[in-house]
Structures are given as C-alpha cells and as structure tokens.
Design a protein around this motif. Structure first.
Motif, PDB file in Angstrom:
ATOM      1  N   ASP A 109       0.824  -1.214   0.000  1.00 57.76           N
ATOM      2  CA  ASP A 109       0.000   0.000   0.000  1.00 57.76           C
ATOM      3  C   ASP A 109       0.860   1.267   0.000  1.00 57.76           C
ATOM      4  O   ASP A 109       0.348   2.364   0.181  1.00 57.76           O
ATOM      5  CB  ASP A 109      -0.940   0.006   1.203  1.00 57.76           C
ATOM      6  CG  ASP A 109      -0.194   0.030   2.528  1.00 57.76           C
ATOM      7  OD1 ASP A 109       1.024  -0.243   2.565  1.00 57.76           O
ATOM      8  OD2 ASP A 109      -0.836   0.330   3.557  1.00 57.76           O
ATOM      9  N   THR A 110       2.179   1.093  -0.210  1.00 54.21           N
ATOM     10  CA  THR A 110       3.112   2.219  -0.143  1.00 54.21           C
ATOM     11  C   THR A 110       3.846   2.392  -1.468  1.00 54.21           C
ATOM     12  O   THR A 110       4.469   1.462  -1.967  1.00 54.21           O
ATOM     13  CB  THR A 110       4.137   2.006   0.985  1.00 54.21           C
ATOM     14  OG1 THR A 110       3.433   1.906   2.224  1.00 54.21           O
ATOM     15  CG2 THR A 110       5.126   3.151   1.064  1.00 54.21           C
ATOM     16  N   LEU A 111       3.777   3.595  -2.019  1.00 50.48           N
ATOM     17  CA  LEU A 111       4.517   3.959  -3.222  1.00 50.48           C
ATOM     18  C   LEU A 111       5.738   4.752  -2.796  1.00 50.48           C
ATOM     19  O   LEU A 111       5.609   5.774  -2.115  1.00 50.48           O
ATOM     20  CB  LEU A 111       3.650   4.816  -4.148  1.00 50.48           C
ATOM     21  CG  LEU A 111       4.355   5.358  -5.392  1.00 50.48           C
ATOM     22  CD1 LEU A 111       4.637   4.233  -6.393  1.00 50.48           C
ATOM     23  CD2 LEU A 111       3.510   6.456  -6.041  1.00 50.48           C
ATOM     24  N   LEU A 112       6.919   4.281  -3.184  1.00 48.64           N
ATOM     25  CA  LEU A 112       8.136   5.053  -2.942  1.00 48.64           C
ATOM     26  C   LEU A 112       8.438   5.839  -4.207  1.00 48.64           C
ATOM     27  O   LEU A 112       8.568   5.257  -5.282  1.00 48.64           O
ATOM     28  CB  LEU A 112       9.342   4.166  -2.604  1.00 48.64           C
ATOM     29  CG  LEU A 112      10.546   5.051  -2.273  1.00 48.64           C
ATOM     30  CD1 LEU A 112      11.044   4.811  -0.887  1.00 48.64           C
ATOM     31  CD2 LEU A 112      11.613   4.955  -3.314  1.00 48.64           C
ATOM     32  N   VAL A 113       8.503   7.154  -4.080  1.00 48.28           N
ATOM     33  CA  VAL A 113       8.848   8.014  -5.202  1.00 48.28           C
ATOM     34  C   VAL A 113      10.364   8.143  -5.223  1.00 48.28           C
ATOM     35  O   VAL A 113      10.966   8.633  -4.267  1.00 48.28           O
ATOM     36  CB  VAL A 113       8.171   9.394  -5.092  1.00 48.28           C
ATOM     37  CG1 VAL A 113       8.652  10.317  -6.201  1.00 48.28           C
ATOM     38  CG2 VAL A 113       6.653   9.238  -5.131  1.00 48.28           C
ATOM     39  N   TRP A 114      10.963   7.666  -6.308  1.00 44.64           N
ATOM     40  CA  TRP A 114      12.425   7.625  -6.434  1.00 44.64           C
ATOM     41  C   TRP A 114      12.973   8.968  -6.902  1.00 44.64           C
ATOM     42  O   TRP A 114      13.844   9.549  -6.269  1.00 44.64           O
ATOM     43  CB  TRP A 114      12.787   6.515  -7.415  1.00 44.64           C
ATOM     44  CG  TRP A 114      14.237   6.337  -7.652  1.00 44.64           C
ATOM     45  CD1 TRP A 114      14.957   6.875  -8.682  1.00 44.64           C
ATOM     46  CD2 TRP A 114      15.160   5.593  -6.867  1.00 44.64           C
ATOM     47  NE1 TRP A 114      16.267   6.491  -8.586  1.00 44.64           N
ATOM     48  CE2 TRP A 114      16.412   5.695  -7.476  1.00 44.64           C
ATOM     49  CE3 TRP A 114      15.031   4.832  -5.718  1.00 44.64           C
ATOM     50  CZ2 TRP A 114      17.540   5.072  -6.974  1.00 44.64           C
ATOM     51  CZ3 TRP A 114      16.155   4.210  -5.218  1.00 44.64           C
ATOM     52  CH2 TRP A 114      17.387   4.342  -5.836  1.00 44.64           C
ATOM     53  N   GLN A 115      12.493   9.448  -8.034  1.00 44.31           N
ATOM     54  CA  GLN A 115      12.968  10.730  -8.553  1.00 44.31           C
ATOM     55  C   GLN A 115      11.819  11.482  -9.208  1.00 44.31           C
ATOM     56  O   GLN A 115      10.911  10.875  -9.795  1.00 44.31           O
ATOM     57  CB  GLN A 115      14.074  10.530  -9.607  1.00 44.31           C
ATOM     58  CG  GLN A 115      15.379  10.056  -9.030  1.00 44.31           C
ATOM     59  CD  GLN A 115      16.507  10.032 -10.069  1.00 44.31           C
ATOM     60  OE1 GLN A 115      16.299   9.652 -11.222  1.00 44.31           O
ATOM     61  NE2 GLN A 115      17.683  10.432  -9.647  1.00 44.31           N
ATOM     62  N   VAL A 116      11.889  12.806  -9.105  1.00 47.85           N
ATOM     63  CA  VAL A 116      10.979  13.705  -9.813  1.00 47.85           C
ATOM     64  C   VAL A 116      11.855  14.780 -10.432  1.00 47.85           C
ATOM     65  O   VAL A 116      12.674  15.382  -9.734  1.00 47.85           O
ATOM     66  CB  VAL A 116       9.959  14.381  -8.868  1.00 47.85           C
ATOM     67  CG1 VAL A 116       9.023  15.296  -9.651  1.00 47.85           C
ATOM     68  CG2 VAL A 116       9.182  13.360  -8.070  1.00 47.85           C
ATOM     69  N   ALA A 117      11.693  15.002 -11.722  1.00 51.64           N
ATOM     70  CA  ALA A 117      12.485  16.040 -12.391  1.00 51.64           C
ATOM     71  C   ALA A 117      11.675  16.649 -13.526  1.00 51.64           C
ATOM     72  O   ALA A 117      10.895  15.964 -14.184  1.00 51.64           O
ATOM     73  CB  ALA A 117      13.787  15.459 -12.933  1.00 51.64           C
ATOM     74  N   VAL A 118      11.894  17.939 -13.739  1.00 50.19           N
ATOM     75  CA  VAL A 118      11.220  18.676 -14.804  1.00 50.19           C
ATOM     76  C   VAL A 118      12.282  19.461 -15.560  1.00 50.19           C
ATOM     77  O   VAL A 118      13.152  20.099 -14.947  1.00 50.19           O
ATOM     78  CB  VAL A 118      10.141  19.629 -14.232  1.00 50.19           C
ATOM     79  CG1 VAL A 118       9.531  20.499 -15.327  1.00 50.19           C
ATOM     80  CG2 VAL A 118       9.060  18.830 -13.510  1.00 50.19           C
ATOM     81  N   ASP A 119      12.217  19.414 -16.881  1.00 49.87           N
ATOM     82  CA  ASP A 119      13.121  20.180 -17.731  1.00 49.87           C
ATOM     83  C   ASP A 119      13.037  21.653 -17.339  1.00 49.87           C
ATOM     84  O   ASP A 119      11.946  22.167 -17.047  1.00 49.87           O
ATOM     85  CB  ASP A 119      12.701  19.984 -19.189  1.00 49.87           C
ATOM     86  CG  ASP A 119      13.608  20.714 -20.146  1.00 49.87           C
ATOM     87  OD1 ASP A 119      13.320  21.899 -20.427  1.00 49.87           O
ATOM     88  OD2 ASP A 119      14.588  20.102 -20.603  1.00 49.87           O
ATOM     89  N   SER A 120      14.177  22.331 -17.347  1.00 58.73           N
ATOM     90  CA  SER A 120      14.226  23.725 -16.877  1.00 58.73           C
ATOM     91  C   SER A 120      13.247  24.634 -17.619  1.00 58.73           C
ATOM     92  O   SER A 120      12.705  25.567 -17.028  1.00 58.73           O
ATOM     93  CB  SER A 120      15.647  24.274 -16.978  1.00 58.73           C
ATOM     94  OG  SER A 120      16.088  24.263 -18.323  1.00 58.73           O
ATOM     95  N   ALA A 121      12.978  24.384 -18.884  1.00 62.45           N
ATOM     96  CA  ALA A 121      12.059  25.221 -19.653  1.00 62.45           C
ATOM     97  C   ALA A 121      10.606  25.071 -19.204  1.00 62.45           C
ATOM     98  O   ALA A 121       9.762  25.908 -19.545  1.00 62.45           O
ATOM     99  CB  ALA A 121      12.170  24.885 -21.146  1.00 62.45           C
TER     100      ALA A 121
END
Length: 172
Positions: free
Chosen positions: A74-86
């Motif tokens: 029941d647990t989601l581990l978020v590893w990475q979140v990234a957004v292009d600078s633009a």
C-alpha cells in the motif's frame, strides 16, 4: 493519457523515453544521476509506477519514477521527480505526483507515499509537503540513510518523508 495543460500530456514512460529521462535528471543538477542503463530498465520494469510529461511533440519534459514497496503493497516510494528547466514553475511536478497517486489510490488502495530528500532541497520539500496538505495526510521525517553509509564520497543524508494515511481524494 492525462492533459496537464493544452500543450502537455502525462502518461506512462516507455523504454524509448529512457534516454530523455536520463538527460532531464542530469540537467537538473540536483538529483543523483543514475546510469543511463538504469533509466532504460526503469522505463521497462517500473513504467506502471512511474509517469512522464510530454510536450506537444511527444518529447518527455518531466518525469516521476517510483515503485511499490515489496513489503508494503500500500506504499509507493517516489524515487525521482524532475522537470526540464524550460517547463519549471508550471506545477508539472505536482501534476505528475497527483496523477500517479490518484491512479494508484483507485487501483491498489494506496495509503502511503514515501520519498527521500536531501537536506536543503527546498523544491522537493515544498512539493511533498504541499502534496501531503492536498491529501490531508501527516508527514513524518526520519534519516533513512546517514552520510556514512554512502561509499562513493561525500553525500548528504537522505531523509525519509513518509506521507499518510492519504485521504481518498485531494482537497482543493
């Protein structure tokens, strides 16, 4: 596929997206960069627990990678979140997180989100604290991996953010 804005769509990553995800992570200058091979594997093996944001031409401009913890389904581990600078400053990271967790709450009974954040990463701290507020959930923090555990030189500790229990739907 979910529309974020008129020119952006969110869906699952494919193996063909792996190189772009690696470049976005590299260019973030904040994330620990994994090997390009690992991003290809991630897009193959964990596509169902990850999300990619695409521009009008279908190119990835942001991503969230995650996995369901084997000992805590029941647990989601978020590893990475990234957004292009633009594309930063448009709420894209929050849309990726909200969209993926809404789907998992409905499909799998998700009750908890975990992530690790290095001290001083205020953008991630804000992202996950605001997510907890939208979901009516508490945030518990503890050091998961101390500095001395990293074998490859100086590394900030990784602080575990455990967010939950999540309310079924985000509050406005």
């Amino acid at each position: 596929m979910t529309a974020v804005q008129a020119d952006l769509q969110i869906d699952r990553p494919t193996v063909a997206d792996g190189a772009a995800l690696w470049r976005i992570a590299r260019d973030s200058e904040v994330l620990d960069l994994n090997s390009s091979y690992s991003y290809l594997l991630w897009c193959r093996d964990f596509a169902a627990t990850s999300a990619v944001a695409r521009d009008e031409s279908g190119e990835p401009v942001g991503f969230l990678t995650g996995y369901v913890r084997p000992d805590r389904p029941d647990t989601l581990l978020v590893w990475q979140v990234a957004v292009d600078s633009a594309y930063r400053g448009r709420g894209l990271a929050a849309a990726l997180l909200d969209g993926l967790t809404a789907r998992f709450t409905a499909e799998r009974g998700l009750t908890t989100v975990e992530t690790t954040i290095s001290p001083g990463n205020t953008a991630s701290e804000r992202l996950f604290t605001a997510f907890a507020e939208r979901r009516g959930a508490a945030v518990r923090r503890e050091v998961l991996f101390d500095t001395g555990l990293f074998p490859d030189g100086p590394h900030d500790p990784e602080v575990l953010y455990r967010i939950g229990p999540l309310s079924p739907t985000p509050s406005a």
